[in-house]
Design a protein around this motif. Structure first.
Motif, PDB file in Angstrom:
ATOM      1  N   ASP A  13       0.817  -1.203   0.000  1.00 41.61           N
ATOM      2  CA  ASP A  13       0.000   0.000   0.000  1.00 41.61           C
ATOM      3  C   ASP A  13       0.855   1.259   0.000  1.00 41.61           C
ATOM      4  O   ASP A  13       0.511   2.241  -0.650  1.00 41.61           O
ATOM      5  CB  ASP A  13      -0.939  -0.020   1.198  1.00 41.61           C
ATOM      6  CG  ASP A  13      -1.974  -1.124   1.061  1.00 41.61           C
ATOM      7  OD1 ASP A  13      -2.791  -1.039   0.136  1.00 41.61           O
ATOM      8  OD2 ASP A  13      -1.931  -2.079   1.851  1.00 41.61           O
ATOM      9  N   ARG A  16       1.927   1.664  -3.525  1.00 39.65           N
ATOM     10  CA  ARG A  16       0.861   2.170  -4.406  1.00 39.65           C
ATOM     11  C   ARG A  16       0.728   3.680  -4.276  1.00 39.65           C
ATOM     12  O   ARG A  16       0.635   4.401  -5.264  1.00 39.65           O
ATOM     13  CB  ARG A  16      -0.459   1.488  -4.063  1.00 39.65           C
ATOM     14  CG  ARG A  16      -1.611   1.935  -4.938  1.00 39.65           C
ATOM     15  CD  ARG A  16      -2.921   1.280  -4.547  1.00 39.65           C
ATOM     16  NE  ARG A  16      -2.882  -0.155  -4.781  1.00 39.65           N
ATOM     17  CZ  ARG A  16      -2.734  -1.075  -3.833  1.00 39.65           C
ATOM     18  NH1 ARG A  16      -2.603  -0.690  -2.564  1.00 39.65           N
ATOM     19  NH2 ARG A  16      -2.706  -2.356  -4.110  1.00 39.65           N
ATOM     20  N   ARG A  17       0.707   4.180  -3.047  1.00 33.62           N
ATOM     21  CA  ARG A  17       0.573   5.624  -2.856  1.00 33.62           C
ATOM     22  C   ARG A  17       1.775   6.368  -3.433  1.00 33.62           C
ATOM     23  O   ARG A  17       1.642   7.418  -4.047  1.00 33.62           O
ATOM     24  CB  ARG A  17       0.426   5.926  -1.361  1.00 33.62           C
ATOM     25  CG  ARG A  17      -0.922   5.536  -0.791  1.00 33.62           C
ATOM     26  CD  ARG A  17      -1.099   6.106   0.597  1.00 33.62           C
ATOM     27  NE  ARG A  17      -0.098   5.597   1.520  1.00 33.62           N
ATOM     28  CZ  ARG A  17      -0.220   4.438   2.173  1.00 33.62           C
ATOM     29  NH1 ARG A  17      -1.284   3.688   1.974  1.00 33.62           N
ATOM     30  NH2 ARG A  17       0.702   4.035   3.007  1.00 33.62           N
ATOM     31  N   ALA A  20       1.660   6.658  -7.252  1.00 37.83           N
ATOM     32  CA  ALA A  20       0.715   7.656  -7.748  1.00 37.83           C
ATOM     33  C   ALA A  20       1.339   9.043  -7.751  1.00 37.83           C
ATOM     34  O   ALA A  20       1.261   9.788  -8.736  1.00 37.83           O
ATOM     35  CB  ALA A  20      -0.553   7.643  -6.890  1.00 37.83           C
ATOM     36  N   ARG A  65       1.166   1.873 -12.742  1.00 39.14           N
ATOM     37  CA  ARG A  65       0.069   2.756 -13.113  1.00 39.14           C
ATOM     38  C   ARG A  65       0.030   2.985 -14.621  1.00 39.14           C
ATOM     39  O   ARG A  65       1.053   2.896 -15.298  1.00 39.14           O
ATOM     40  CB  ARG A  65       0.241   4.114 -12.416  1.00 39.14           C
ATOM     41  CG  ARG A  65       0.065   4.064 -10.909  1.00 39.14           C
ATOM     42  CD  ARG A  65       0.412   5.414 -10.299  1.00 39.14           C
ATOM     43  NE  ARG A  65      -0.353   6.491 -10.903  1.00 39.14           N
ATOM     44  CZ  ARG A  65      -1.571   6.848 -10.515  1.00 39.14           C
ATOM     45  NH1 ARG A  65      -2.153   6.204  -9.523  1.00 39.14           N
ATOM     46  NH2 ARG A  65      -2.187   7.843 -11.110  1.00 39.14           N
ATOM     47  N   GLN A 340      -7.509  10.713   1.660  1.00 39.09           N
ATOM     48  CA  GLN A 340      -7.929  10.537   0.275  1.00 39.09           C
ATOM     49  C   GLN A 340      -8.324   9.077   0.058  1.00 39.09           C
ATOM     50  O   GLN A 340      -7.727   8.177   0.650  1.00 39.09           O
ATOM     51  CB  GLN A 340      -6.793  10.926  -0.678  1.00 39.09           C
ATOM     52  CG  GLN A 340      -6.382  12.393  -0.566  1.00 39.09           C
ATOM     53  CD  GLN A 340      -5.235  12.753  -1.479  1.00 39.09           C
ATOM     54  OE1 GLN A 340      -4.506  11.877  -1.966  1.00 39.09           O
ATOM     55  NE2 GLN A 340      -5.052  14.035  -1.723  1.00 39.09           N
ATOM     56  N   GLY A 342      -8.732   6.009  -2.704  1.00 40.79           N
ATOM     57  CA  GLY A 342      -8.319   5.582  -4.031  1.00 40.79           C
ATOM     58  C   GLY A 342      -9.300   4.628  -4.672  1.00 40.79           C
ATOM     59  O   GLY A 342     -10.331   4.268  -4.078  1.00 40.79           O
ATOM     60  N   ARG A 343      -8.981   4.173  -5.884  1.00 38.96           N
ATOM     61  CA  ARG A 343      -9.923   3.333  -6.636  1.00 38.96           C
ATOM     62  C   ARG A 343     -10.100   1.947  -6.024  1.00 38.96           C
ATOM     63  O   ARG A 343     -11.074   1.265  -6.310  1.00 38.96           O
ATOM     64  CB  ARG A 343      -9.480   3.215  -8.094  1.00 38.96           C
ATOM     65  CG  ARG A 343      -8.174   2.497  -8.326  1.00 38.96           C
ATOM     66  CD  ARG A 343      -7.856   2.450  -9.822  1.00 38.96           C
ATOM     67  NE  ARG A 343      -6.531   1.933 -10.070  1.00 38.96           N
ATOM     68  CZ  ARG A 343      -6.243   0.648 -10.183  1.00 38.96           C
ATOM     69  NH1 ARG A 343      -7.206  -0.256 -10.073  1.00 38.96           N
ATOM     70  NH2 ARG A 343      -5.012   0.251 -10.414  1.00 38.96           N
ATOM     71  N   SER A 348      -5.898   6.925   2.326  1.00 37.17           N
ATOM     72  CA  SER A 348      -4.501   7.359   2.356  1.00 37.17           C
ATOM     73  C   SER A 348      -4.384   8.728   3.016  1.00 37.17           C
ATOM     74  O   SER A 348      -4.971   9.704   2.538  1.00 37.17           O
ATOM     75  CB  SER A 348      -3.937   7.440   0.931  1.00 37.17           C
ATOM     76  OG  SER A 348      -4.037   6.197   0.286  1.00 37.17           O
ATOM     77  N   GLN A 456     -14.245   5.898  -5.143  1.00 38.04           N
ATOM     78  CA  GLN A 456     -13.770   4.704  -5.848  1.00 38.04           C
ATOM     79  C   GLN A 456     -14.284   4.665  -7.276  1.00 38.04           C
ATOM     80  O   GLN A 456     -13.547   4.335  -8.211  1.00 38.04           O
ATOM     81  CB  GLN A 456     -14.227   3.441  -5.104  1.00 38.04           C
ATOM     82  CG  GLN A 456     -13.545   3.227  -3.772  1.00 38.04           C
ATOM     83  CD  GLN A 456     -13.937   1.899  -3.159  1.00 38.04           C
ATOM     84  OE1 GLN A 456     -13.667   0.846  -3.713  1.00 38.04           O
ATOM     85  NE2 GLN A 456     -14.586   1.956  -1.999  1.00 38.04           N
ATOM     86  N   GLU A 459     -12.371   7.215  -9.389  1.00 34.58           N
ATOM     87  CA  GLU A 459     -10.984   6.807  -9.610  1.00 34.58           C
ATOM     88  C   GLU A 459     -10.909   5.621 -10.568  1.00 34.58           C
ATOM     89  O   GLU A 459      -9.995   5.524 -11.395  1.00 34.58           O
ATOM     90  CB  GLU A 459     -10.313   6.467  -8.280  1.00 34.58           C
ATOM     91  CG  GLU A 459     -10.056   7.659  -7.386  1.00 34.58           C
ATOM     92  CD  GLU A 459      -9.225   8.743  -8.061  1.00 34.58           C
ATOM     93  OE1 GLU A 459      -8.208   8.402  -8.701  1.00 34.58           O
ATOM     94  OE2 GLU A 459      -9.598   9.924  -7.977  1.00 34.58           O
ATOM     95  N   HIS A 463      -9.044   5.639 -14.177  1.00 28.71           N
ATOM     96  CA  HIS A 463      -8.121   4.572 -14.551  1.00 28.71           C
ATOM     97  C   HIS A 463      -8.536   3.958 -15.891  1.00 28.71           C
ATOM     98  O   HIS A 463      -7.698   3.694 -16.757  1.00 28.71           O
ATOM     99  CB  HIS A 463      -8.110   3.495 -13.471  1.00 28.71           C
ATOM    100  CG  HIS A 463      -7.300   2.283 -13.814  1.00 28.71           C
ATOM    101  ND1 HIS A 463      -5.937   2.225 -13.634  1.00 28.71           N
ATOM    102  CD2 HIS A 463      -7.659   1.086 -14.342  1.00 28.71           C
ATOM    103  CE1 HIS A 463      -5.495   1.039 -14.043  1.00 28.71           C
ATOM    104  NE2 HIS A 463      -6.530   0.333 -14.478  1.00 28.71           N
TER     105      HIS A 463
END
Length: 720
Positions: A13, A16-17, A20, A65, A340, A342-343, A348, A456, A459, A463
């Motif tokens: 995780d 992932r952040r 981005a 991504r 925030q 995310g999808r 986060s 979600q 996002e 995507h």
């Protein structure tokens, strides 16, 4: 005080952040750096950040991504110069940030080559010059072309400018007939100071640092301006060659010196990581007295034959890495913490800071990773920052080192405001109010709202239309948000019914702010064009957790068609897979379709479970089926290579390979158009078995799969 988390210590995780933020900011830095010659960050920071991103993606391929810059080198060349296509790509370097990263690099090289920890393995170590990369092509001993790196494949033709640089020979004696020399254009500190004095006296533009001055000087449309600038050049590599320069990196560099190029006198031969780190320390200690800017030390495997065996990743060589210098730090006030979504539903936390200059860049945001990090503990519950938590109003120390999104390193408790309260991490989603749960073993809390969560949904739609997915021209993130808020688009299938659902669609759209008749026509035409989509792009566009761009390509190559993929996933979902049976072997034996998916090279249990669970979830699958009904999904054609005896075949390697490592064998097979699988099934065409082959060889015999040894494999592909 903690530094940046080594890549091999990142959890999924956090990765992932970080990806981005890295993607967004590197793209912005590319435009400033290459398009405007006005970089917002230093070249050294930029290189470190991009390599950091590449390293994270290498460890977490499923998180890659769609807007990732990791498949790019530099940026597109300026329109002010003619374009030059590099015969041999000018690649980037992976990054190391500490001693452990350097040892990990050495371990990776040794594993790939099949060398033991005590086997001799020499590296060169050289300063990493903070300048502008340049490629010089000589034919018959004469300089015929000079080009910037550009995006790694295409650069700018700056030949006339390069001819004005004293350190660049115009003719060579004793060189190969074709010789492409690569190196760095830079400016010394003294020359930089003198240039800025002259510029200021003449009322002209002054430069922020020597790197900017060198880049701006070389990329002048008038070569006479370049001639007036004190540029220098260090040679350190080569591209296209008609004849080899030498058998080792060190001897090849010396050969370039003998031909008349300036080579860095600090380039040294090292025997393993200890000597590499010692040379790094010597160079770092003497850095201030060099008279020019460097931002790290580059290590390269010395034996060129081993370099060829190691080969390349998509944008970086396996045989080299750049060991970056340490981070820069600054103190500022944390004004508030925002959450925030995310999808994938991950909550986060982001720190909003009083803006502060960190290493020449104004910083106003920083990642806070997750609730444990805020509370002062790691994923195992052990204290970090000596257990100091982070609260709104705190004076915090911010650092940047290879991470374009800054991080908080520490807290000054003596400056904590009275009444500051521990941060209460939300237990419900701030966007939809659904319960936010944290599963056992997961560092991140996630919203359970799924499709009802607007964050979600938006996002996921962003995507879906992103560059590596459907890439619908005119339908970007801003338009997705607008259409979602207005209720025009709630799921991907709605994009392809947009025109029909609103009559002609044209009238309503063209009357909206920012839209006209032509832009509306263009959007609907772009949507129509994307009704036909390659399988790998569709798989990636679905936004399934852990299924990134690379995984989409792997799955597409294996199954070949959308129908084959969905049939296999549906069959696997109906089987008693691992969570239903305790014994792994028994579970796989009872779940042949799940075993097939797990047997795909590059697919692990996490990815396989996520794929199956998503496709088996009723609402999610219904949404996917509604989308597929509007599409023509292109099957993956088998590679066409008449010279390859294994093109289109499924190959499995087992046992001990003695003349190459498993990684080399896999890379070679895939390069020849074969599919490499991790398990034997009725679809396997060839098993390559070395000593110690066990159950796979037995199963191959039962299924009648052709089995050969390593020597036979090498003979089979010898002429391919």
């Amino acid at each position: 005080m903690p530094g940046p988390t080594p890549i091999d210590k990142l959890d999924e995780d956090a990765a992932r952040r970080e990806l981005a933020d890295l993607s967004q900011n590197i793209h912005r830095a590319n435009e400033a750096y290459h398009g405007q010659d006005a970089p917002e960050i230093t070249d050294a920071d930029y290189d470190a950040l991009k390599r950091r991103l590449a390293g994270i993606e290498a460890r977490f391929p499923g998180l890659k991504r769609p807007d990732s810059p990791s498949d790019q080198v530099g940026a597109a060349p300026s329109e002010g110069f003619a374009k030059v296509r590099h015969e041999v790509r000018m690649l980037s370097l992976s990054n190391a940030f500490d001693a452990q990263d350097v040892r990990d690099f050495d371990d990776t090289v040794r594993r790939y080559l099949g060398l033991g920890a005590d086997a001799p393995l020499a590296y060169t170590a050289e300063p990493k010059i903070d300048g502008l990369s340049l490629s010089l092509r000589y034919e018959g001993g004469r300089l015929v072309q000079a080009a910037t790196r550009g995006d790694g494949e295409t650069g700018e033709n700056v030949t006339r400018n390069a001819l004005t640089v004293d350190d660049i020979p115009q003719t060579l004696t004793g060189a190969p007939d074709v010789l492409e020399v690569r190196g760095e254009v830079y400016m010394s500190h003294a020359d930089f100071a003198a240039l800025n004095e002259r510029q200021a006296a003449a009322g002209g533009k002054t430069f922020a640092n020597p790197r900017n001055a060198a880049a701006g000087s070389l990329r002048q449309l008038d070569p006479e301006i370049t001639r007036s600038r004190p540029l220098r050049f260090f040679a350190y590599a080569w591209g296209a060659l008609s004849d080899a320069l030498a058998e080792t990196q060190m001897d090849a560099i010396k050969r370039l010196g003998d031909l008349g190029f300036q080579i860095n006198p600090l380039t040294t031969l090292c025997d393993g990581p200890d000597e590499m780190l010692a040379q790094y320390a010597r160079i770092e200690t003497g850095r201030a007295g060099l008279g020019y800017d460097i931002d790290g030390v580059v290590y390269k495997v010395n034996d060129l034959a081993l370099q060829r065996r190691l080969g390349f990743r998509s944008t970086t060589p396996r045989w080299a890495t750049a060991h970056k210098f340490a981070a820069e730090l600054a103190w500022t006030r944390l004004e508030r913490i925002e959450i925030q979504v995310g999808r994938t539903g991950a909550l986060s936390p982001v720190a909003r800071l009083t803006p502060v200059n960190v290493g020449g860049v104004m910083v106003s945001n920083a990642t806070l990773h997750n609730e444990d990090y805020i509370a002062g503990r790691d994923a195992r519950g052990q204290p970090i920052r000596e257990g100091r938590d982070i609260r709104e109003g705190d004076l915090v120390q911010v650092y940047r080192a290879g991470d374009v999104i800054p991080k908080i390193a520490d807290v000054d408790l003596s400056q904590r405001p009275g009444g500051a309260q521990p941060f209460a991490f939300p237990q419900t989603c701030p966007e939809c109010g659904s319960e936010a749960i944290r599963e056992e073993g997961d560092a991140v809390r996630r919203c359970t709202g799924g499709l009802i969560c607007p964050a979600q949904a938006v996002e996921k739609l962003k995507h879906f239309v992103s560059r590596a997915a459907f890439d619908i021209e005119g339908l970007g993130a801003k338009q997705v948000e607008q259409f979602y808020q207005d209720g025009w688009i709630k799921e991907p299938a709605d994009i392809f019914t947009l025109k029909d659902r609103y009559g002609s669609g044209m009238q309503q759209l063209k009357n909206r702010e920012g839209w006209g008749e032509k832009s509306a026509e263009n959007l609907f035409a772009a949507i129509e064009e994307k009704r036909r989509i390659p399988l790998n792009r569709l798989i990636f566009a679905l936004g399934i957790r852990h299924v990134g761009e690379v995984a989409g390509q792997v799955l597409a190559r294996h199954f070949g068609s959308w129908d084959a993929l969905t049939a296999a996933v549906d069959a696997a979902a109906a089987e008693p897979i691992l969570n239903a049976l305790e014994d792994r072997k028994a579970a796989l034996a009872a779940s042949p379709h799940y075993a097939e998916i797990l047997g795909i090279d590059g697919v692990g249990e996490t990815l396989a479970r996520s794929l199956i669970a998503t496709m088996d979830q009723e609402a999610e699958r219904a949404s996917i089926d509604r989308l597929a009904a509007h599409l023509t999904v292109e099957d993956v054609a088998a590679p066409q290579d008449s010279a390859s005896p294994v093109v289109g075949k499924t190959v499995v390697f087992t046992g001990t390979l003695e003349k190459m490592t498993r990684a080399e064998a896999k890379a070679r097979a895939e390069a020849l158009g074969a599919k490499v699988s991790g398990s034997v099934s009725a679809k396997t065409d060839l098993l390559v078995a070395g000593p110690g082959a066990g159950s796979k060889a037995k199963k191959a015999a039962e299924l009648g799969v052709e089995t050969i040894d390593e020597d036979a494999w090498l003979a089979l592909i010898a002429d391919a």
